[in-house]
Design an enzyme around this catalytic site. Structure first.
Site, PDB file in Angstrom:
ATOM      1  N   CYS A 159      40.167 -27.606  68.142  1.00 15.92           N
ATOM      2  CA  CYS A 159      41.479 -27.392  67.527  1.00 15.92           C
ATOM      3  C   CYS A 159      42.560 -28.084  68.341  1.00 15.92           C
ATOM      4  O   CYS A 159      42.293 -28.696  69.376  1.00 15.92           O
ATOM      5  CB  CYS A 159      41.782 -25.895  67.410  1.00 15.92           C
ATOM      6  SG  CYS A 159      41.945 -25.069  69.007  1.00 15.92           S
ATOM      7  N   CYS A 181      42.797 -27.211  72.025  1.00 17.04           N
ATOM      8  CA  CYS A 181      41.831 -27.907  72.878  1.00 17.04           C
ATOM      9  C   CYS A 181      42.384 -29.261  73.303  1.00 17.04           C
ATOM     10  O   CYS A 181      42.275 -29.667  74.469  1.00 17.04           O
ATOM     11  CB  CYS A 181      40.515 -28.107  72.135  1.00 17.04           C
ATOM     12  SG  CYS A 181      39.700 -26.591  71.613  1.00 17.04           S
ATOM     13  N   ASP A 226      59.541 -66.150  59.395  1.00 18.22           N
ATOM     14  CA  ASP A 226      59.542 -67.534  59.856  1.00 18.22           C
ATOM     15  C   ASP A 226      59.250 -68.395  58.623  1.00 18.22           C
ATOM     16  O   ASP A 226      58.789 -67.881  57.603  1.00 18.22           O
ATOM     17  CB  ASP A 226      58.458 -67.711  60.920  1.00 18.22           C
ATOM     18  CG  ASP A 226      58.234 -69.167  61.285  1.00 18.22           C
ATOM     19  OD1 ASP A 226      59.223 -69.852  61.562  1.00 18.22           O
ATOM     20  OD2 ASP A 226      57.068 -69.605  61.252  1.00 18.22           O
ATOM     21  N   ASP A 254      53.767 -66.786  62.774  1.00 22.86           N
ATOM     22  CA  ASP A 254      52.388 -67.198  63.042  1.00 22.86           C
ATOM     23  C   ASP A 254      52.237 -68.046  64.284  1.00 22.86           C
ATOM     24  O   ASP A 254      51.120 -68.260  64.744  1.00 22.86           O
ATOM     25  CB  ASP A 254      51.830 -67.974  61.848  1.00 22.86           C
ATOM     26  CG  ASP A 254      52.446 -69.355  61.717  1.00 22.86           C
ATOM     27  OD1 ASP A 254      53.658 -69.484  61.999  1.00 22.86           O
ATOM     28  OD2 ASP A 254      51.737 -70.298  61.341  1.00 22.86           O
ATOM     29  N   ASP A 304      57.058 -67.918  67.689  1.00 25.94           N
ATOM     30  CA  ASP A 304      57.491 -66.681  67.037  1.00 25.94           C
ATOM     31  C   ASP A 304      57.249 -65.446  67.899  1.00 25.94           C
ATOM     32  O   ASP A 304      57.725 -64.358  67.567  1.00 25.94           O
ATOM     33  CB  ASP A 304      56.747 -66.495  65.702  1.00 25.94           C
ATOM     34  CG  ASP A 304      57.058 -67.598  64.708  1.00 25.94           C
ATOM     35  OD1 ASP A 304      58.238 -67.988  64.615  1.00 25.94           O
ATOM     36  OD2 ASP A 304      56.131 -68.072  64.031  1.00 25.94           O
TER      37      ASP A 304
END
Length: 756
Positions: free
Chosen positions: A24, A27, A434, A649, A653
């Site tokens: 639970c 714990c 971009d 990409d 960037d």
């Protein structure tokens, strides 16, 4: 699992443990508390759904992993280092008494049914109560053997100075069992509650079994990815006589540079480059792309994808943990192991939950005893309070939704680095793009090349044009930049491809271009530069060529070959097609109320033309990499309510991806961009951005719904149990039902893929 391979003592270390015995939210809190007390601990995250603990140490030191294991064991649980095996599915052996095994529940139910059946028949006037000693014989093995796990876990919790679900179950069922023994001793055979203790344990076992099954389903994405590894690879080896021979070796013995043979219908075992053969490859499990991708000599293939109809020879470029599939598996595992920020609220509640429930149960006992004078009734109502209040659902509410959400995202071709990214993405109201490689295909072509004469006109001298083109190619030989590849492709198609000039002292100028000294040809010894149109204008150069403005107005990219004195030597015009998915993605984002902005290093007019075609909210051109990151920070400072995503990409960037609230990188781009981003899109389809946002919203809804159900069961159930409206049996069923409800609700996220 130790992710940091470097032995530098100053480098942080991440240790991942498999933790057994957690039941639970309490714990989870106890394990985290124990681990946080270790020296040099920077951060700790314990996940109930994955049963894993991540511990980030400030610096690498010896025996830190063992210290973490010892701390978990001291807090009452079992732990071991998570094994690293990229090539096989880690399946745990299921013991007879394990929560994943159905046998404890089945046998407990078989013994409990005769106890519960008379109670169910009583409303129809049928009295078939078993003698007390028979009830005792049926309930004893349920209480001691099948319920023994709760006593062991409760003892460990008390020894560690805290409480958990097992403590509540142990106290509650022991009270009902003990009360029944007392009634037999006193000769009150009609006041027995053995069915309550036995059925409650049976329901809890049922709940734990259903939880285990549901949690297994939440890890389906990991198993699906792991199943894509073939067990062996067919490596082509060269014999002493010069002949080649195919040899099957275990996948973990394949090395970079090995030549791997892949037959039709087989999975490709490594990342690599096709050196012989051509055909289609199914990459759907990796990228979500439904249609097969055509591969020819020189094409890159990814380990785990399915070869189509042709035999391929693949030269391995990335193997083992460095392969794309291995990185995908690690990213999904890490995201599932992380906690969402909202989990902090759950942790805070769970740390006080069990002690408060015990106090409520004690208060319920004395209050009912005082007003009714019936100690048996008071005990039963206190038992009901403790049973229904077990915080299983509370601990599973958030991690279950996160696990399913990240798994569904991976199948869609969206890799999410951590839970925080999944939680933040649903709040996005600005998406910044971009241009090159993101909005456009990233594969520009050289549309026009013209040498410039002394009168600043495009020369008609074919020899001058050829010399200038070869000079531009010399500067860009070996470069991976998309524009450089376009120039090299143009040279290869020309008649002068074997007369390439050479250049030395080549180096790039950030945001400007590239320069170098020619080693041969008409301009031997001279330093030339290939620069952007913006840099050309900033150098106070004059553009007298009328067609330049027309190119810019069409959204084309302009570059210039210039001498050291900034004198124009040649004009280069590049065209890059807009991705087919760009328009629909921008429209979908706009319809969702999200602003779309483009930041480009291209000339402002060229960038503006593309932005207008796509109906974007804002377009900013002529920006250097550092300008993009600064723009994002300034925008956030001026718009405090803005939650920004940056989509890119390239290496340039990376600063902007890191500066955004959510960085989204295209997998077709660079590793630097993907490391800086929180989300990786496994194919160039911009609609994946829309899917990522929609999935984040769906996951967030599930988290809220799960927390609602987890809290509402206790908010309504505890008072009802205290007032006597719920028997221990009904309370046990309701508690088990709450956990199953939370997990089932999380699993409904799997329907997202079929809807999109």
């Amino acid at each position: 699992m130790v992710e940091a391979e470097n032995t530098d003592v100053n480098e942080s270390e991440l240790v991942t443990l498999d933790v057994e015995g957690m039941t639970c939210a309490s714990c989870v809190f106890r394990v985290e508390k124990a681990l946080k007390q270790l020296p040099n601990v920077e951060a700790v995250s314990v996940n109930l759904a994955t049963e894993k603990a991540n511990i980030r140490f400030i610096a690498r030191q010896e025996h830190q992993s063992q210290l973490a294991i010892d701390a978990v064991k001291k807090s009452g649980y079992e732990a071991q280092l998570t094994p690293i095996d990229t090539f096989s599915i880690q399946e745990k052996k299921i013991g007879f008494m394990a929560p994943q095994s159905p046998w404890p529940f089945a046998l407990a139910a078989l013994l409990s049914l005769p106890l519960a059946l008379p109670m169910l028949l009583m409303p129809w006037g049928i009295h078939a109560m078993l003698p007390g000693w028979i009830q005792f014989c049926l309930a004893l093995p349920v209480q001691v053997i099948f319920g023994g796990r709760f006593y062991v876990a409760a003892y460990k919790a008390l020894r560690a100075g805290s409480g958990n679900m097992d403590l509540l179950v142990a106290i509650g069922t022991s009270s009902a069992f003990g009360l029944s023994l007392y009634a037999i001793y006193k000769g009150h055979g009609h006041e027995l509650y053995f069915e309550a203790s036995a059925v409650v344990i049976t329901f809890v076992l049922l709940g734990k079994w259903l939880e285990a099954r549901a949690k297994y389903q939440t890890t389906e994405a990991i198993r699906a990815l792991q199943s894509m590894w073939p067990q062996v690879a067919r490596v082509l080896t060269t014999q002493t006589d010069g002949s080649s021979q195919e040899k099957e070796v275990p996948l973990n013995q394949v090395l970079t540079g090995d030549i791997v043979v892949v037959f039709p219908g087989e999975r490709i075992p490594v990342d690599g480059e096709v050196i012989e053969g051509s055909g289609s490859v199914d990459e759907s499990m990796l990228s979500g792309e439904v249609l097969p991708v055509e591969k020819t000599i020189g094409s890159h293939v990814t380990g785990g994808s399915m070869n189509g109809e042709s035999r391929l020879l693949v030269k391995a470029t990335s193997v083992g943990v460095e392969s794309t599939l291995a990185k995908m598996i690690r990213m999904v595992e890490n995201a599932q192991a992380q906690k969402a920020p909202i989990q902090k609220l759950v942790d805070l509640v769970s740390s006080w939950f069990v002690p408060i429930v015990v106090l409520i149960a004690v208060f319920t006992f004395f209050l009912n005893w005082y007003f009714s004078g019936n100690v048996e009734l008071a005990i039963l109502r206190a038992v009901s309070v403790m049973v229904i209040a077990c915080p299983c659902a509370l601990g599973l509410a958030t991690p279950a939704a996160i696990m399913v959400g990240t798994g569904v995202a991976a199948k869609e071709g969206i890799l999410i680095k951590d839970a925080q990214m999944l939680e933040v993405t649903h709040q996005l109201n600005v998406v910044v793009f971009d241009k090159t490689g993101t909005i456009t295909q990233g594969a520009p072509k050289l549309l026009f090349f013209g040498a410039i004469d002394k009168d600043l006109n495009v020369s008609k001298d074919l020899q001058l044009n050829d010399d200038a083109l070869r000079a531009a190619a010399a500067l860009q030989a070996g470069s991976e930049h998309p524009l450089a590849k376009a120039v090299m492709q143009a040279v290869e198609k020309s008649n002068s491809q074997n007369l390439i000039q050479q250049a030395g002292d080549i180096h790039s100028i950030t945001g400007v271009g590239i320069e170098g000294r020619l080693l041969n040809g008409p301009w031997q010894g001279q330093k030339l530069r290939l620069i952007s149109h913006r840099a050309f204008l900033e150098a106070n150069a004059t553009v007298a060529i009328e067609s330049v403005q027309n190119w810019l107005s069409q959204g084309k990219t302009i570059s210039w070959l210039v001498a050291q004195s900034n004198e124009a030597m040649a004009l280069l015009v590049f065209g890059d097609d807009i991705k087919p998915s760009a328009a629909s993605a921008i429209k979908s984002l706009t319809d969702m109320g999200i602003k779309t902005i483009m930041l480009s290093g291209d000339h402002p007019e060229a960038a503006r033309t593309i932005g207008m075609q796509l109906l974007m909210t804002e377009v900013h051109g002529g920006m250097l990499p550092q300008d993009k990151a600064k723009w994002l920070l300034d925008y956030k400072a001026n718009n405090p309510k803005a939650i920004l995503a940056m989509v890119g990409d390239g290496v340039n960037d990376a600063p902007a991806l890191a500066a955004a609230d959510v960085g989204m990188a295209m997998s077709s781009g660079t590793d630097v961009a993907m490391h800086a981003a929180g989300v990786t899109l496994m194919r160039g389809d911009l609609m994946l951005i829309v899917k990522a946002i929609e999935l984040s919203k769906e996951t967030w809804k599930k988290i809220q719904q799960n927390l609602f159900w987890a809290f509402i069961f206790n908010i309504i159930g505890v008072p009802m149990a205290a007032l006597g409206f719920l028997t221990p049996v009904v309370a046990g069923a309701a508690m088990a039902f709450s956990s199953v409800t939370v997990l089932t609700n999380a699993l409904l996220l799997k329907r997202f893929a079929s809807r999109t």
